[in-house]
Enzyme design. Structure first.
Site, PDB file in Angstrom:
ATOM      1  N   GLY A   1      49.859  61.300  81.494  1.00  0.00           N
ATOM      2  CA  GLY A   1      50.693  62.493  81.511  1.00  0.00           C
ATOM      3  C   GLY A   1      49.969  63.746  81.924  1.00  0.00           C
ATOM      4  O   GLY A   1      50.105  64.799  81.283  1.00  0.00           O
ATOM      5  N   GLY A   2      49.130  63.680  82.990  1.00  0.00           N
ATOM      6  CA  GLY A   2      48.503  64.880  83.519  1.00  0.00           C
ATOM      7  C   GLY A   2      47.660  65.575  82.469  1.00  0.00           C
ATOM      8  O   GLY A   2      46.939  64.951  81.691  1.00  0.00           O
TER       9      GLY A   2
ATOM     10  N   THR B   1      50.631  59.072  86.839  1.00  0.00           N
ATOM     11  CA  THR B   1      49.480  58.263  86.497  1.00  0.00           C
ATOM     12  C   THR B   1      49.967  57.000  85.806  1.00  0.00           C
ATOM     13  O   THR B   1      51.016  57.009  85.182  1.00  0.00           O
ATOM     14  CB  THR B   1      48.574  59.058  85.520  1.00  0.00           C
ATOM     15  OG1 THR B   1      48.139  60.257  86.147  1.00  0.00           O
ATOM     16  CG2 THR B   1      47.359  58.255  85.092  1.00  0.00           C
TER      17      THR B   1
END
Length: 541
Positions: free
Chosen positions: A445-446, A363
């Site tokens: 970061g997910g 992302t």
């Protein structure tokens, strides 16, 4: 150390100038912070040319799809928070829907118990291009055509590959070889990934962006580009059709604001996990963090216990807004107090609901502020590294695999259905004080993102760190069973966490990245920071 009160630049803890870190960036007229210098510079160029923060943010987002192709794409989704000069905030949900032919019952009948990760079935309708266009129309001055030009130039003329990008690209090479479009556009002729400093060109993507610049979103969602994407998805077993792309819809939504120690923290509602960050902050507000060592075991323990509880709620109840509870239900005082009451300050608690390890970490997050008092935080993602691993053979567009986050559990709020949005890990953020926006920020970061927002904000509000120091600070996160800490977490802290019942291990990668811009309204100064875990920087003028 200033804690809990109103943060002012003079009250932030001074960094240790003997440590190999960088200072925050200060400027009066405009600021951009992104994960790649070329994108940051492109945003500054827009501001200097008379564009506003939104024009600059869309420009930077498009540039990042070129220079960080494993992280973001026109084939991904986008969320944004815009704060106007008068303090009015707008939330944009530009995340796409499941194709009309994708249904949980149909998948279960074919023997699937969970969504495939790198497969055509994991591709949802990409909302990014529609989001870029909507931001330009509603708030911009220059238009999407002008915003795309720097990305077109980068894609056509090439750019040297940055160090973190090269590292991640090399790790994805095996998967890229499995798709003809991916190997054509993102591997060398010998099947290897580019190295640090290799000049990389993407002429097919440049042509795609030229088409979008000329035709608007229809140049992506209809016609030759759409046909190419449908063909690429079908080649890898997906069910998306041309009318799924043509029917893209995005929404302006009401942001959710929750108070943490006199600051209003603004997040987006489901289908994002913004409520998870707010739940964590609500839980932690019951503890006097400022009395603790910011890198000590007690602080890490409380944060991780709050995370395990809040993420357990997420995994059971967050999904498409039509099937998720009202955000107020997650944040009610009774619910927050109930979660907080389950924390033993001295010991890791019992297991909570399982966390899905497939919620991945690729992302970009950028933020821009202009000299007029406007700021924007944009997060643009393809979910996993190079998303689904599927790339349009003619268009050069990388397709996301956001559908991998759907559940196949019958009756679950996140159960995949035609036209439904999946649970999203993406969360842009704003911070407010006395009715004014004082910071635009985000931590990518997910699934770490909600924990990252919490860690970053408590670094500032409770421990008095400035934006750059708050981004630099060591991170830890629960990764399934283990507690994965960055190696910068002190060894004494790791040992104490183990004694408290945590199964500690060193994280295989840094936890996410992040950008932030603090707005000093009284002095008319913007203060920017950019995460050292990426290649980017903050620049102001």
């Amino acid at each position: 150390m200033e804690s809990h009160g109103q943060l002012e630049w003079g009250h932030f803890t001074m960094r240790d100038f003997q440590l190999p870190r960088r200072s925050a960036v200060l400027a009066p007229n405009g600021m951009a912070a992104t994960s790649h210098p070329r994108a940051t510079l492109a945003a500054i160029d827009v501001l200097r040319a008379g564009g506003n923060a939104v024009d600059a943010a869309v420009t930077a987002a498009a540039c990042l799809t070129v220079v960080e192709p494993h992280m973001t794409s026109a084939g991904g989704d986008l969320f944004a928070l815009v704060s106007e000069p008068d303090g009015t905030i707008h939330g944009l949900n530009a995340s796409g829907h499941a194709p009309k032919g994708l249904d949980a019952e149909w998948l279960r009948e074919r023997g699937l118990s969970e969504m495939p990760e790198h497969h055509g079935l994991a591709v949802t309708v990409p909302g990014a291009v529609a989001g870029w266009a909507e931001l330009c129309v509603r708030f911009g001055r220059f238009g999407l055509d002008r915003a795309l030009q720097p990305a077109i130039d980068l894609a056509r003329n090439g750019y040297p590959v940055a160090p973190r990008v090269a590292h991640d690209w090399g790790e994805a090479a095996d998967r890229l070889r499995r798709d003809v479009g991916a190997s054509t556009h993102h591997l060398k002729a010998d099947g290897t990934a580019p190295k640090i400093g290799d000049v990389w060109v993407q002429p097919a993507l440049a042509a795609t962006y030229e088409r979008i610049a000329a035709e608007g979103p229809d140049g992506f969602y209809r016609g030759a580009v759409a046909e190419d994407l449908v063909s690429a998805i079908a080649r890898q077993g997906g069910v998306m059709m041309a009318d799924d792309l043509a029917d893209i819809s995005i929404d302006w939504v009401m942001p959710v604001e929750h108070t943490y120690r006199a600051y209003g923290v603004v997040e987006l509602p489901p289908n994002t996990q913004g409520v998870v960050a707010l739940m964590m902050l609500g839980i932690l507000e019951g503890f006097d963090l400022a009395e603790l060592d910011p890198n000590g075991a007690q602080r890490v323990h409380l944060e991780m216990e709050a995370a395990r509880l809040a993420y357990g709620v997420r995994d059971g109840f967050v999904g498409d807004p039509a099937s998720s509870p009202d955000p107020a239900d997650f944040l009610s005082p009774a619910h927050i107090a109930s979660l907080r009451g389950r924390i033993d300050p001295a010991r890791r608690g019992p297991e909570t609901a399982a966390m899905d390890p497939r919620l991945a970490t690729d992302t970009i997050l950028l933020t821009v502020a202009d000299g007029e008092g406007r700021c924007i935080t944009v997060i643009n993602s393809i979910f996993d590294s190079f998303g689904s691993g599927i790339v349009g053979e003619q268009s050069g567009v990388v397709l996301q695999n956001r559908g991998a986050a759907f559940s196949l559990q019958q009756g679950h709020p996140n159960e995949v259905k035609p036209g439904k949005r999946p649970l999203h890990t993406l969360i842009p953020g704003l911070l407010r004080r006395n009715g004014r926006t004082v910071m635009s920020f985000g931590v990518m970061g997910g699934q770490y993102q909600a924990c990252g927002h919490t860690h970053f904000l408590t670094n500032m509000i409770d421990f008095g760190m400035d934006v750059q120091s708050a981004l630099d600070a060591p991170r830890a996160f629960i990764e399934g069973g283990p507690l994965a800490v960055e190696h910068t977490v002190p060894e004494t802290t790791q040992a104490q966490l183990s004694a408290m019942g945590h199964r500690v291990e060193i994280a295989s990668k840094p936890w996410g990245g992040g950008q932030a811009i603090w707005i000093d309204h009284d002095r008319g100064v913007l203060i920017g920071g950019s995460d050292p875990r990426k290649d980017g920087c903050a620049i102001g003028f």
